[in-house]
Design a protein around this motif. Sequence first.
Motif, PDB file in Angstrom:
ATOM      1  N   CYS A 195       4.489   0.841  -2.895  1.00 36.44           N
ATOM      2  CA  CYS A 195       4.613   1.543  -4.015  1.00 36.44           C
ATOM      3  C   CYS A 195       6.307   1.516  -4.412  1.00 36.44           C
ATOM      4  CB  CYS A 195       4.106   2.806  -4.093  1.00 36.44           C
ATOM      5  SG  CYS A 195       4.437   3.924  -5.552  1.00 36.44           S
ATOM      6  N   PRO A 196       6.773   1.226  -5.437  1.00 38.14           N
ATOM      7  CA  PRO A 196       8.138   1.252  -6.037  1.00 38.14           C
ATOM      8  C   PRO A 196       8.601   2.617  -6.233  1.00 38.14           C
ATOM      9  CG  PRO A 196       6.991  -0.529  -7.273  1.00 38.14           C
ATOM     10  CD  PRO A 196       5.851   0.183  -6.571  1.00 38.14           C
ATOM     11  N   SER A 197       7.529   3.431  -6.534  1.00 40.10           N
ATOM     12  CA  SER A 197       7.912   5.112  -6.658  1.00 40.10           C
ATOM     13  C   SER A 197       7.866   5.885  -5.597  1.00 40.10           C
ATOM     14  CB  SER A 197       6.813   5.641  -7.637  1.00 40.10           C
ATOM     15  OG  SER A 197       7.002   6.755  -8.047  1.00 40.10           O
ATOM     16  N   CYS A 198       6.984   5.644  -4.521  1.00 45.65           N
ATOM     17  CA  CYS A 198       7.206   6.562  -3.368  1.00 45.65           C
ATOM     18  C   CYS A 198       7.331   5.760  -2.016  1.00 45.65           C
ATOM     19  CB  CYS A 198       5.653   7.523  -3.326  1.00 45.65           C
ATOM     20  SG  CYS A 198       4.167   6.565  -2.858  1.00 45.65           S
ATOM     21  N   GLY A 199       7.102   4.293  -1.898  1.00 44.25           N
ATOM     22  CA  GLY A 199       6.985   3.937  -0.856  1.00 44.25           C
ATOM     23  C   GLY A 199       5.897   3.729  -0.113  1.00 44.25           C
ATOM     24  N   SER A 200       4.752   4.029  -0.694  1.00 47.51           N
ATOM     25  CA  SER A 200       3.359   4.046   0.345  1.00 47.51           C
ATOM     26  C   SER A 200       2.901   2.798   0.416  1.00 47.51           C
ATOM     27  CB  SER A 200       2.540   4.854  -0.586  1.00 47.51           C
ATOM     28  OG  SER A 200       1.209   4.733  -0.018  1.00 47.51           O
ATOM     29  N   LYS A 201       2.195   2.521   1.398  1.00 48.94           N
ATOM     30  CA  LYS A 201       1.712   1.087   1.567  1.00 48.94           C
ATOM     31  C   LYS A 201       0.384   0.985   1.198  1.00 48.94           C
ATOM     32  CE  LYS A 201      -0.364   2.239   6.069  1.00 48.94           C
ATOM     33  NZ  LYS A 201      -0.430   2.239   7.534  1.00 48.94           N
ATOM     34  N   HIS A 202       0.161   1.958   0.285  1.00 55.31           N
ATOM     35  CA  HIS A 202      -1.455   2.221  -0.281  1.00 55.31           C
ATOM     36  C   HIS A 202      -1.295   1.495  -1.719  1.00 55.31           C
ATOM     37  CE1 HIS A 202      -3.063   3.634   3.195  1.00 55.31           C
ATOM     38  NE2 HIS A 202      -2.187   4.779   3.332  1.00 55.31           N
ATOM     39  N   THR A 255      -6.499  -3.530 -11.361  1.00 58.93           N
ATOM     40  CA  THR A 255      -6.905  -4.447 -12.248  1.00 58.93           C
ATOM     41  C   THR A 255      -6.430  -5.935 -12.100  1.00 58.93           C
ATOM     42  OG1 THR A 255      -5.382  -4.240 -14.205  1.00 58.93           O
ATOM     43  CG2 THR A 255      -7.086  -2.600 -14.230  1.00 58.93           C
ATOM     44  N   PRO A 256      -6.680  -7.003 -12.709  1.00 56.15           N
ATOM     45  CA  PRO A 256      -6.185  -8.289 -12.517  1.00 56.15           C
ATOM     46  C   PRO A 256      -4.751  -8.191 -13.068  1.00 56.15           C
ATOM     47  CG  PRO A 256      -8.237  -8.513 -13.411  1.00 56.15           C
ATOM     48  CD  PRO A 256      -8.174  -7.007 -13.735  1.00 56.15           C
ATOM     49  N   LYS A 257      -4.290  -7.072 -13.794  1.00 55.24           N
ATOM     50  CA  LYS A 257      -2.815  -7.303 -14.106  1.00 55.24           C
ATOM     51  C   LYS A 257      -2.122  -5.993 -13.739  1.00 55.24           C
ATOM     52  CE  LYS A 257      -3.550  -5.506 -18.795  1.00 55.24           C
ATOM     53  NZ  LYS A 257      -3.208  -5.706 -20.380  1.00 55.24           N
ATOM     54  N   SER A 258      -2.843  -5.130 -12.882  1.00 56.72           N
ATOM     55  CA  SER A 258      -1.987  -4.027 -12.322  1.00 56.72           C
ATOM     56  C   SER A 258      -2.398  -3.623 -11.107  1.00 56.72           C
ATOM     57  CB  SER A 258      -2.367  -2.896 -13.275  1.00 56.72           C
ATOM     58  OG  SER A 258      -3.645  -2.095 -12.904  1.00 56.72           O
ATOM     59  N   LYS A 259      -1.346  -3.036 -10.354  1.00 58.64           N
ATOM     60  CA  LYS A 259      -1.601  -2.314  -9.037  1.00 58.64           C
ATOM     61  C   LYS A 259      -1.213  -0.640  -9.215  1.00 58.64           C
ATOM     62  CE  LYS A 259      -0.747  -4.712  -5.147  1.00 58.64           C
ATOM     63  NZ  LYS A 259       0.046  -5.556  -4.410  1.00 58.64           N
ATOM     64  N   LYS A 260      -1.996  -0.124  -8.191  1.00 56.91           N
ATOM     65  CA  LYS A 260      -1.808   1.457  -8.488  1.00 56.91           C
ATOM     66  C   LYS A 260      -1.807   1.888  -7.065  1.00 56.91           C
ATOM     67  CE  LYS A 260      -4.040   5.266 -10.689  1.00 56.91           C
ATOM     68  NZ  LYS A 260      -5.004   5.729 -11.580  1.00 56.91           N
ATOM     69  N   CYS A 261      -0.944   3.097  -6.949  1.00 60.00           N
ATOM     70  CA  CYS A 261      -0.721   3.754  -5.658  1.00 60.00           C
ATOM     71  C   CYS A 261      -1.728   4.588  -5.518  1.00 60.00           C
ATOM     72  CB  CYS A 261       0.714   4.264  -5.555  1.00 60.00           C
ATOM     73  SG  CYS A 261       1.273   5.092  -4.135  1.00 60.00           S
ATOM     74  N   ARG A 262      -2.431   4.388  -4.451  1.00 58.16           N
ATOM     75  CA  ARG A 262      -3.372   5.592  -4.007  1.00 58.16           C
ATOM     76  C   ARG A 262      -2.787   6.877  -3.315  1.00 58.16           C
ATOM     77  NH1 ARG A 262      -5.920   3.232  -6.929  1.00 58.16           N
ATOM     78  NH2 ARG A 262      -7.053   1.279  -6.651  1.00 58.16           N
ATOM     79  N   ASN A 263      -1.422   6.857  -3.111  1.00 58.10           N
ATOM     80  CA  ASN A 263      -0.828   8.161  -2.616  1.00 58.10           C
ATOM     81  C   ASN A 263      -0.247   8.812  -4.074  1.00 58.10           C
ATOM     82  OD1 ASN A 263       0.355   9.694  -0.468  1.00 58.10           O
ATOM     83  ND2 ASN A 263       2.358   8.777  -1.245  1.00 58.10           N
ATOM     84  N   CYS A 264       0.525   8.281  -4.821  1.00 56.47           N
ATOM     85  CA  CYS A 264       1.247   9.253  -5.974  1.00 56.47           C
ATOM     86  C   CYS A 264       0.546   8.687  -7.276  1.00 56.47           C
ATOM     87  CB  CYS A 264       2.467   8.787  -5.927  1.00 56.47           C
ATOM     88  SG  CYS A 264       3.333   7.320  -6.478  1.00 56.47           S
ATOM     89  N   GLY A 265       0.083   7.705  -7.335  1.00 61.39           N
ATOM     90  CA  GLY A 265      -0.771   7.578  -8.840  1.00 61.39           C
ATOM     91  C   GLY A 265      -0.095   6.630  -9.632  1.00 61.39           C
ATOM     92  N   PHE A 266       1.163   6.110  -9.125  1.00 63.47           N
ATOM     93  CA  PHE A 266       1.718   5.139 -10.014  1.00 63.47           C
ATOM     94  C   PHE A 266       1.301   3.785 -10.330  1.00 63.47           C
ATOM     95  CE2 PHE A 266       4.949   1.661  -9.943  1.00 63.47           C
ATOM     96  CZ  PHE A 266       5.718   1.774 -11.175  1.00 63.47           C
ATOM     97  N   GLU A 267       1.419   3.322 -11.452  1.00 61.65           N
ATOM     98  CA  GLU A 267       0.573   2.134 -11.830  1.00 61.65           C
ATOM     99  C   GLU A 267       1.501   1.071 -12.567  1.00 61.65           C
ATOM    100  OE1 GLU A 267      -3.583   0.321 -13.666  1.00 61.65           O
ATOM    101  OE2 GLU A 267      -2.941   2.436 -14.152  1.00 61.65           O
ATOM    102  N   MET A 268       1.506   0.051 -11.926  1.00 61.82           N
ATOM    103  CA  MET A 268       2.697  -1.173 -12.376  1.00 61.82           C
ATOM    104  C   MET A 268       1.598  -2.069 -12.749  1.00 61.82           C
ATOM    105  SD  MET A 268       5.471  -2.896 -10.400  1.00 61.82           S
ATOM    106  CE  MET A 268       7.039  -2.945 -10.995  1.00 61.82           C
TER     107      MET A 268
END
Length: 174
Positions: free
Chosen positions: A11-18, A23-36
């Motif tokens: 995660c670019p926000s918190c560094g989590s490996k989760h 979606t096909p055009k996004s990734k989301k952090c299961r730790n902090c909720g950041f979505e890119m």
Amino acid sequence: MIHPLDKLTFCPSCGSKHFENETPKSKKCRNCGFEMFQNAAAAVAAFIRNDKGELLVTERNCDPGKGMLDLPGGFSDIGETSEETVVREIKEETHLEITEATYLFSLPNIYLYSGLRVPTLDFFYECKVKDISRLKAADDVSSCQWVKPEDIHTELFALRSIRHGLTKYLEQAK
């Protein structure tokens, strides 16, 4: 080819490996909720004709498609309009000064870069220039040539959107 988001494992926000596909055009952090999201990059291409009605065609000096044909143009910089992009890119690649740029249409594309599939949205313009005698290949263009529309073979052009754009432009010009 790899989707650009697949290169991001933390995660670019918190560094989590989760940091996982959402979606096909996004990734989301299961730790902090950041979505890119991976959105399309903006690019431009120009149709420039001389007094004889010939179209300006360039040769690519870089991959993808090094040595193949292209239209002058390129990627938008952050904070730049597509109109500003077409003026800047044409000046950088050909030394020509645009006096008028008329938007025609846009087409989606996939630009293969460093092993990544980069989605783009390509804006096509018909442009008039001040003085064609200043034409000189520069930047990522190895040569420039004027080609009669009837002598254009789209299969010689490197990028899918440029091939489709040329076909559309030439059909409309008839």
